[in-house]
Design an enzyme around this catalytic site. Structure first.
Site, PDB file in Angstrom:
ATOM      1  N   CYS A   1       0.779  -1.088  -0.108  1.00  0.00           N
ATOM      2  CA  CYS A   1      -0.017  -0.087  -0.102  1.00  0.00           C
ATOM      3  C   CYS A   1       0.861   1.348  -0.023  1.00  0.00           C
ATOM      4  O   CYS A   1       1.901   1.068   0.313  1.00  0.00           O
ATOM      5  CB  CYS A   1      -0.749   0.063   1.186  1.00  0.00           C
ATOM      6  SG  CYS A   1      -2.052   1.198   1.345  1.00  0.00           S
TER       7      CYS A   1
ATOM      8  N   CYS B   1       0.236   4.358   1.503  1.00  0.00           N
ATOM      9  CA  CYS B   1      -0.112   5.343   2.482  1.00  0.00           C
ATOM     10  C   CYS B   1       1.011   5.775   3.695  1.00  0.00           C
ATOM     11  O   CYS B   1       1.251   6.635   4.102  1.00  0.00           O
ATOM     12  CB  CYS B   1      -1.358   5.199   3.336  1.00  0.00           C
ATOM     13  SG  CYS B   1      -1.375   3.704   4.382  1.00  0.00           S
TER      14      CYS B   1
ATOM     15  N   CYS C   1      -3.375   6.234   0.248  1.00  0.00           N
ATOM     16  CA  CYS C   1      -3.186   4.826  -0.018  1.00  0.00           C
ATOM     17  C   CYS C   1      -2.790   4.583  -1.647  1.00  0.00           C
ATOM     18  O   CYS C   1      -2.416   3.854  -2.239  1.00  0.00           O
ATOM     19  CB  CYS C   1      -4.119   3.966   0.186  1.00  0.00           C
ATOM     20  SG  CYS C   1      -4.228   4.023   1.770  1.00  0.00           S
TER      21      CYS C   1
ATOM     22  N   LYS D   1     -12.078  -4.119   3.640  1.00  0.00           N
ATOM     23  CA  LYS D   1     -11.320  -3.503   4.393  1.00  0.00           C
ATOM     24  C   LYS D   1     -11.996  -2.020   4.692  1.00  0.00           C
ATOM     25  O   LYS D   1     -12.477  -1.284   3.670  1.00  0.00           O
ATOM     26  CB  LYS D   1     -10.133  -2.699   3.910  1.00  0.00           C
ATOM     27  CG  LYS D   1      -9.313  -1.901   5.096  1.00  0.00           C
ATOM     28  CD  LYS D   1      -7.810  -1.683   4.517  1.00  0.00           C
ATOM     29  CE  LYS D   1      -7.311  -0.698   5.312  1.00  0.00           C
ATOM     30  NZ  LYS D   1      -5.780  -0.380   5.086  1.00  0.00           N
TER      31      LYS D   1
ATOM     32  N   ARG E   1      -2.143   4.694  12.658  1.00  0.00           N
ATOM     33  CA  ARG E   1      -1.577   5.925  12.062  1.00  0.00           C
ATOM     34  C   ARG E   1      -0.497   6.656  12.859  1.00  0.00           C
ATOM     35  O   ARG E   1       0.315   7.325  12.107  1.00  0.00           O
ATOM     36  CB  ARG E   1      -2.697   6.775  11.844  1.00  0.00           C
ATOM     37  CG  ARG E   1      -3.811   6.195  10.661  1.00  0.00           C
ATOM     38  CD  ARG E   1      -4.907   6.645  10.336  1.00  0.00           C
ATOM     39  NE  ARG E   1      -5.862   5.931   9.371  1.00  0.00           N
ATOM     40  CZ  ARG E   1      -6.802   6.177   8.926  1.00  0.00           C
ATOM     41  NH1 ARG E   1      -7.378   7.327   9.089  1.00  0.00           N
ATOM     42  NH2 ARG E   1      -7.545   5.248   8.003  1.00  0.00           N
TER      43      ARG E   1
ATOM     44  N   ARG F   1     -10.306   8.333   4.016  1.00  0.00           N
ATOM     45  CA  ARG F   1     -10.097   7.445   3.089  1.00  0.00           C
ATOM     46  C   ARG F   1     -11.469   6.785   2.697  1.00  0.00           C
ATOM     47  O   ARG F   1     -11.537   5.673   2.125  1.00  0.00           O
ATOM     48  CB  ARG F   1      -9.411   5.987   3.838  1.00  0.00           C
ATOM     49  CG  ARG F   1      -8.212   6.524   4.494  1.00  0.00           C
ATOM     50  CD  ARG F   1      -6.848   5.256   4.434  1.00  0.00           C
ATOM     51  NE  ARG F   1      -6.015   5.299   5.356  1.00  0.00           N
ATOM     52  CZ  ARG F   1      -4.991   6.170   5.192  1.00  0.00           C
ATOM     53  NH1 ARG F   1      -4.848   7.436   4.161  1.00  0.00           N
ATOM     54  NH2 ARG F   1      -3.658   6.148   6.238  1.00  0.00           N
TER      55      ARG F   1
ATOM     56  N   LYS G   1     -11.203  -6.592   7.788  1.00  0.00           N
ATOM     57  CA  LYS G   1     -10.543  -5.493   8.736  1.00  0.00           C
ATOM     58  C   LYS G   1     -11.607  -4.514   8.887  1.00  0.00           C
ATOM     59  O   LYS G   1     -11.977  -3.890   7.837  1.00  0.00           O
ATOM     60  CB  LYS G   1      -9.375  -5.338   8.003  1.00  0.00           C
ATOM     61  CG  LYS G   1      -8.459  -4.193   8.839  1.00  0.00           C
ATOM     62  CD  LYS G   1      -7.375  -3.820   7.978  1.00  0.00           C
ATOM     63  CE  LYS G   1      -6.692  -2.790   8.639  1.00  0.00           C
ATOM     64  NZ  LYS G   1      -5.618  -1.988   8.005  1.00  0.00           N
TER      65      LYS G   1
ATOM     66  N   SER H   1      -5.234  -2.072  15.493  1.00  0.00           N
ATOM     67  CA  SER H   1      -4.755  -1.354  16.713  1.00  0.00           C
ATOM     68  C   SER H   1      -5.757  -0.804  17.917  1.00  0.00           C
ATOM     69  O   SER H   1      -5.322  -0.850  18.750  1.00  0.00           O
ATOM     70  CB  SER H   1      -3.804  -0.179  15.833  1.00  0.00           C
ATOM     71  OG  SER H   1      -4.760   0.743  15.149  1.00  0.00           O
TER      72      SER H   1
ATOM     73  N   TYR I   1      -1.735  -7.815  17.196  1.00  0.00           N
ATOM     74  CA  TYR I   1      -0.677  -7.240  18.106  1.00  0.00           C
ATOM     75  C   TYR I   1      -0.457  -8.178  19.505  1.00  0.00           C
ATOM     76  O   TYR I   1       0.528  -7.821  19.820  1.00  0.00           O
ATOM     77  CB  TYR I   1      -0.812  -5.801  18.364  1.00  0.00           C
ATOM     78  CG  TYR I   1      -1.009  -4.980  17.098  1.00  0.00           C
ATOM     79  CD1 TYR I   1       0.151  -4.702  16.442  1.00  0.00           C
ATOM     80  CD2 TYR I   1      -2.277  -4.880  16.721  1.00  0.00           C
ATOM     81  CE1 TYR I   1      -0.046  -3.902  15.289  1.00  0.00           C
ATOM     82  CE2 TYR I   1      -2.459  -3.991  15.508  1.00  0.00           C
ATOM     83  CZ  TYR I   1      -1.298  -3.594  14.817  1.00  0.00           C
ATOM     84  OH  TYR I   1      -1.483  -3.055  13.436  1.00  0.00           O
TER      85      TYR I   1
HETATM   86  C1  PBG Z   1      -2.648   0.869   5.359  1.00  0.00           C
HETATM   87  C2  PBG Z   1      -3.180   0.233   6.535  1.00  0.00           C
HETATM   88  C3  PBG Z   1      -3.833   0.644   7.656  1.00  0.00           C
HETATM   89  C4  PBG Z   1      -3.772  -0.440   8.585  1.00  0.00           C
HETATM   90  C5  PBG Z   1      -3.318  -1.614   8.002  1.00  0.00           C
HETATM   91  N1  PBG Z   1      -2.740  -1.178   6.808  1.00  0.00           N
HETATM   92  C6  PBG Z   1      -4.215   2.083   8.054  1.00  0.00           C
HETATM   93  C7  PBG Z   1      -5.102   2.606   7.399  1.00  0.00           C
HETATM   94  O1  PBG Z   1      -5.919   2.082   6.492  1.00  0.00           O
HETATM   95  O2  PBG Z   1      -5.413   3.588   7.606  1.00  0.00           O
HETATM   96  C8  PBG Z   1      -4.411  -0.462   9.897  1.00  0.00           C
HETATM   97  C9  PBG Z   1      -4.016  -1.503  10.807  1.00  0.00           C
HETATM   98  C10 PBG Z   1      -4.213  -1.107  12.310  1.00  0.00           C
HETATM   99  O3  PBG Z   1      -5.111  -0.323  12.611  1.00  0.00           O
HETATM  100  O4  PBG Z   1      -3.963  -1.990  13.027  1.00  0.00           O
HETATM  101  N2  PBG Z   1      -3.193   0.733   4.422  1.00  0.00           N
END
Ligand code: PBG
Length: 339
Positions: free
Chosen positions: A130, A132, A140, A209, A219, A231, A263, A290, A329
């Site tokens: 990706c 970003c 992204c 996602k 982030r 996004r 996700k 996260s 995690y």
């Molecule tokens: C990037 C990406 C993100 C996450 C995984 N890959 C961030 C987003 O899309 O803003 C988030 C992972 C997490 O929050 O643990 N494309």
């Protein structure tokens, strides 16, 4: 329904006492269907340039931005613990409008993959594909001057995603995981990998996602908050019909995805369940993101929740919903907790 009708008549109290299945710990264990094991879990890791760098991510206690040398050691530890694998996110030394570091052989993730595979050749090293983390605007993909629109240019980004995946594969990545939610990303990456001599490298697609507030702590971890806008023009709307996730998966499978992902996980268990039921033969992953991690950490720090119990219950629920693979995690902690 048939099942229920057939069995309802001969299964009333006191003949049936479901507590008999619960009275003894060994009986409970025997009838447990859902078991989380370290081999199901993928540990996300963050890599930044330098040597001997280990910077804690304040919003994600116990997680660090590591330089490639320390990251390689961490990948070795993850493999020794029996984890399913690791997924790498890069924080480059410099960002620009095109995320150039992402497509360079000397880019941070490529360097990290080489170090990790040298230190732990048997570990499964997956890379997040990706832009970003690499663009100065934090989106992204790239913006096209021609259109002048303040929206990521889908098709221009596809070409770069394919390049990024090939660069990762050349560095030794065992699997790539596109997370940018561009239409056609899986097909573009598949073509790129095949043409470059990597037809054996699987694609784990972040197929469904969502544009989620649960990514907040990430982030900070990956230093990739969008500098303007959000996004929502590429990630899914949480309020969209669950069937939109079905369409995303149909497309990704048709384009050659090997593993599909939902996700975040906990707020989308219905989506996980639906996809698992529709494609029981397709490996399904879920990203326990996260925010799902950090909110438990924060509550546990205040003594409001038992971190281990809540983590294991969360992961069990994600698995029970139908995800056989979980990015979390807590992966290393789980290996310790389960002995
Ligand atoms: C990037 C990406 C993100 C996450 C995984 N890959 C961030 C987003 O899309 O803003 C988030 C992972 C997490 O929050 O643990 N494309």
């Amino acid at each position: 329904m048939m099942y229920r009708d057939q069995h309802a008549s001969n299964s009333a109290f006191p003949t049936t006492r479901l507590r008999r299945l619960r009275y003894h710990p060994a009986v409970r264990r025997l009838v447990q269907e859902t078991r989380v094991s370290p081999a199901d879990l993928i540990l996300p890791l963050f890599v930044r340039p330098g040597r001997n760098v280990r910077e804690e991510i304040s919003a994600m206690p116990g997680n660090y931005q590591l330089s490639p040398d320390l990251l390689a050691e961490e990948v070795g530890r993850a493999a020794d613990l029996g984890l399913g694998g690791v997924i790498l996110f890069g924080i480059p030394a410099e960002k620009d409008a095109f995320g150039s570091d992402a497509t360079r052989e000397t880019g941070i993730v490529s360097e990290a993959v080489r170090a990790a595979k040298r230190a732990a050749p048997d570990a499964l090293v997956i890379t997040d594909v990706c832009f970003c983390e690499y663009t100065d605007h934090g989106h992204c993909g790239v913006f096209s001057e021609a259109t002048g629109r303040k929206d990521v240019d889908n098709d221009a980004t596809l070409k770069l995603l394919a390049e990024q995946a090939v660069v990762h594969a050349r560095a030794g990545a065992d699997m790539v995981a596109p997370s940018g939610m561009m239409d056609g990303m899986v097909g573009a990456i598949r073509q790129g990998l095949d043409a470059a001599g990597f037809p054996h490298v699987p694609i784990m697609s972040y197929a469904a996602k969502y544009a989620s507030a649960f990514y907040g702590p990430f982030r900070e971890a990956a230093e990739c908050a969008p500098q303007f806008g959000d996004r929502r023009s590429y990630q899914m709307d949480p309020a969209a019909a669950a069937e939109q996730a079905v369409r995303e998966v149909e497309l990704d499978l048709a384009e050659g995805a090997d593993i599909i992902m939902v996700k975040p996980a906990l707020a989308y268990l219905d989506v996980i369940r639906q996809l698992h039921d529709l494609w029981p033969g397709v490996p399904l992953a879920a990203y326990n993101v996260s925010g799902e991690f950090s909110m438990v950490k924060a509550a546990a720090e205040r003594g409001w929740l038992d971190e281990k119990a809540v983590a294991l219950e969360s992961l069990t629920a994600i698995k029970r919903a139908g995800a056989g693979i979980i990015l979390s995690y807590w992966a290393k902690d789980v290996a310790g907790w389960l002995g």
